[in-house]
Design a protein around this motif. Structure first.
Motif, PDB file in Angstrom:
ATOM      1  N   MET A 260      45.660  52.760  30.723  1.00  0.00           N
ATOM      2  CA  MET A 260      45.154  51.521  30.911  1.00  0.00           C
ATOM      3  C   MET A 260      43.682  51.455  30.363  1.00  0.00           C
ATOM      4  O   MET A 260      43.458  50.524  29.599  1.00  0.00           O
ATOM      5  N   LEU A 261      42.861  52.326  30.359  1.00  0.00           N
ATOM      6  CA  LEU A 261      41.507  52.456  30.274  1.00  0.00           C
ATOM      7  C   LEU A 261      41.393  52.642  28.821  1.00  0.00           C
ATOM      8  O   LEU A 261      40.465  52.182  28.014  1.00  0.00           O
ATOM      9  N   ASP A 262      42.286  53.361  28.269  1.00  0.00           N
ATOM     10  CA  ASP A 262      42.141  53.764  26.925  1.00  0.00           C
ATOM     11  C   ASP A 262      42.062  52.633  25.830  1.00  0.00           C
ATOM     12  O   ASP A 262      43.038  51.902  25.660  1.00  0.00           O
ATOM     13  N   GLY A 263      40.997  52.663  25.043  1.00  0.00           N
ATOM     14  CA  GLY A 263      40.638  51.265  24.367  1.00  0.00           C
ATOM     15  C   GLY A 263      40.063  50.119  24.874  1.00  0.00           C
ATOM     16  O   GLY A 263      39.803  49.327  24.198  1.00  0.00           O
ATOM     17  N   ALA A 264      39.995  50.132  26.292  1.00  0.00           N
ATOM     18  CA  ALA A 264      39.397  49.051  26.696  1.00  0.00           C
ATOM     19  C   ALA A 264      37.810  49.180  26.879  1.00  0.00           C
ATOM     20  O   ALA A 264      37.399  50.101  26.937  1.00  0.00           O
ATOM     21  N   ARG A 265      37.312  47.842  26.808  1.00  0.00           N
ATOM     22  CA  ARG A 265      35.830  47.770  26.897  1.00  0.00           C
ATOM     23  C   ARG A 265      35.551  47.511  28.267  1.00  0.00           C
ATOM     24  O   ARG A 265      36.244  46.800  28.978  1.00  0.00           O
ATOM     25  N   CYS A 266      34.621  48.030  29.012  1.00  0.00           N
ATOM     26  CA  CYS A 266      34.471  47.766  30.380  1.00  0.00           C
ATOM     27  C   CYS A 266      32.863  47.440  30.573  1.00  0.00           C
ATOM     28  O   CYS A 266      31.780  48.104  30.024  1.00  0.00           O
ATOM     29  N   PHE A 267      32.827  46.485  31.675  1.00  0.00           N
ATOM     30  CA  PHE A 267      31.665  45.972  31.896  1.00  0.00           C
ATOM     31  C   PHE A 267      31.160  45.556  33.263  1.00  0.00           C
ATOM     32  O   PHE A 267      32.162  45.388  34.149  1.00  0.00           O
ATOM     33  N   GLN A 268      30.018  45.741  33.723  1.00  0.00           N
ATOM     34  CA  GLN A 268      29.659  45.021  35.227  1.00  0.00           C
ATOM     35  C   GLN A 268      28.832  43.724  34.618  1.00  0.00           C
ATOM     36  O   GLN A 268      27.938  43.816  33.817  1.00  0.00           O
ATOM     37  N   ILE A 269      29.090  42.770  35.578  1.00  0.00           N
ATOM     38  CA  ILE A 269      28.462  41.390  35.167  1.00  0.00           C
ATOM     39  C   ILE A 269      27.874  40.911  36.536  1.00  0.00           C
ATOM     40  O   ILE A 269      28.411  41.249  37.581  1.00  0.00           O
ATOM     41  N   GLY A 270      26.879  40.251  36.426  1.00  0.00           N
ATOM     42  CA  GLY A 270      26.168  39.452  37.615  1.00  0.00           C
ATOM     43  C   GLY A 270      26.190  37.959  37.260  1.00  0.00           C
ATOM     44  O   GLY A 270      25.854  37.651  35.965  1.00  0.00           O
ATOM     45  N   TYR A 271      26.735  37.028  38.124  1.00  0.00           N
ATOM     46  CA  TYR A 271      26.394  35.689  37.904  1.00  0.00           C
ATOM     47  C   TYR A 271      26.183  34.840  38.811  1.00  0.00           C
ATOM     48  O   TYR A 271      26.574  35.199  40.153  1.00  0.00           O
ATOM     49  N   GLY A 272      25.605  33.645  38.878  1.00  0.00           N
ATOM     50  CA  GLY A 272      25.406  32.790  39.912  1.00  0.00           C
ATOM     51  C   GLY A 272      25.938  31.463  40.037  1.00  0.00           C
ATOM     52  O   GLY A 272      25.565  30.695  40.809  1.00  0.00           O
ATOM     53  N   SER A 273      26.521  31.079  38.962  1.00  0.00           N
ATOM     54  CA  SER A 273      27.365  30.019  38.825  1.00  0.00           C
ATOM     55  C   SER A 273      28.475  30.151  38.314  1.00  0.00           C
ATOM     56  O   SER A 273      28.733  31.232  37.454  1.00  0.00           O
ATOM     57  N   THR A 274      29.557  29.096  38.248  1.00  0.00           N
ATOM     58  CA  THR A 274      30.725  29.257  37.761  1.00  0.00           C
ATOM     59  C   THR A 274      30.538  29.174  36.069  1.00  0.00           C
ATOM     60  O   THR A 274      31.124  29.967  35.395  1.00  0.00           O
ATOM     61  N   ALA A 275      29.630  28.199  35.732  1.00  0.00           N
ATOM     62  CA  ALA A 275      29.321  28.240  34.059  1.00  0.00           C
ATOM     63  C   ALA A 275      28.900  29.281  33.707  1.00  0.00           C
ATOM     64  O   ALA A 275      29.261  29.792  32.454  1.00  0.00           O
TER      65      ALA A 275
END
Length: 286
Positions: A260-275
């Motif tokens: 499943m991971l092969d070829g996928a790009r992986c990120f951690q994100i932080g956000y403070g609003s829906t937008a």
């Protein structure tokens, strides 16, 4: 009383209950329900029943039974529909029928899917609902990534989205949102369910492939959001913590997750609003 067998891809389910609230929950929050005849094979035979014996003197209670086995203590009768959803999650995780099952939201554009593992407090379900109702993504699931180890296809299981506390009011304002009753004093606080978009329910047999893995983190004071691309090795370590049955599947589970991971790009994100969350996902997942 409800006694209903229906298709809930990739499974067949039978639900029986003497709570009218369970019947209302299924009728109102499962759009495009595909009924099965009573002779159909079912993977999960579920009953939500009233308490019996001395328990009935303690107030109305709801019991969850899977194939006549009762794995949990009863909950207050007012939470019977929520017990159905929690019990379904448990059933799929405990008896995955050959699939690798992860605690993660999954959405897709076409056949390209983003998988968002669900650490506590990450805001996964609210972001998932935002993407499904505001971002043009197809909902596969807000709770369970169901991966076929043979084909590496992610199977939809579009069920009501569980939302808690202040998120209930937020998602209730989304265009086309149908929010069910609010259950108070649950083990997760104030809780309600949001019906999946009808288009997602109608496409419930259409699988997708993982293209992105995003680990979200809701950070209330972060107005603009941030992201960091991480390696697949780091993503593997993080997402393994969210697997219900990788260890039980042994080598097959390991190779399925690697695939499943092969070829996928992986990120951690932080956000403070829906937008901010929507903007980040739209920018990273293209």
């Amino acid at each position: 009383m409800i006694d209903l067998a229906f298709r809930l891809p990739p499974f067949n389910v039978r639900v029986r209950s003497d709570f009218s609230s369970v019947a209302d929950h299924v009728a109102d929050l499962y759009p495009a329900l595909q009924r099965l005849d009573s002779a159909s094979f079912v993977d999960f035979d579920i009953r939500i029943l009233r308490g019996k014996g001395h328990r009935r003197w303690l107030g109305q209670q709801a019991r969850f039974l899977l194939d006549a086995q009762e794995p949990f203590l009863p909950l207050p009768g007012s939470q019977a529909p929520a017990l159905l959803e929690w019990g379904l999650n448990w059933s799929i995780a405990a008896r995955p029928l050959g699939y690798l099952v992860l605690h993660a939201a999954v959405l897709a554009r076409g056949t390209d899917a983003v998988v968002m593992p669900g650490f506590p407090g990450a805001g996964k379900s609210t972001l998932c609902a935002s993407l499904a109702f505001l971002g043009g993504w197809r909902l596969l699931s807000d709770e369970l990534a169901i991966l076929d180890p043979g084909t590496l296809a992610l199977h939809p299981n579009p069920r009501p989205i569980s939302v808690k506390n202040e998120s209930i009011d937020i998602v209730g304002r989304f265009p086309g949102a149908a929010v069910g009753p609010v259950y108070h004093d649950t083990r997760k606080g104030r809780l309600s369910h949001l019906a999946p978009p009808r288009e997602s329910a109608l496409a419930a047999e259409e699988t997708a492939r993982c293209r992105w893995i995003v680990f979200p983190s809701f950070q209330r004071d972060d107005e603009h959001g941030w992201h960091e691309e991480i390696s697949r090795a780091e993503a593997f370590a993080l997402i393994s913590e969210q697997s219900f049955n990788k260890e039980r599947m042994g080598e097959q589970g390991f190779h399925a997750l690697c695939g499943m991971l092969d070829g996928a790009r992986c990120f951690q994100i932080g956000y403070g609003s829906t937008a901010a969350g929507l903007e980040l996902i739209d920018r990273l997942c293209r």
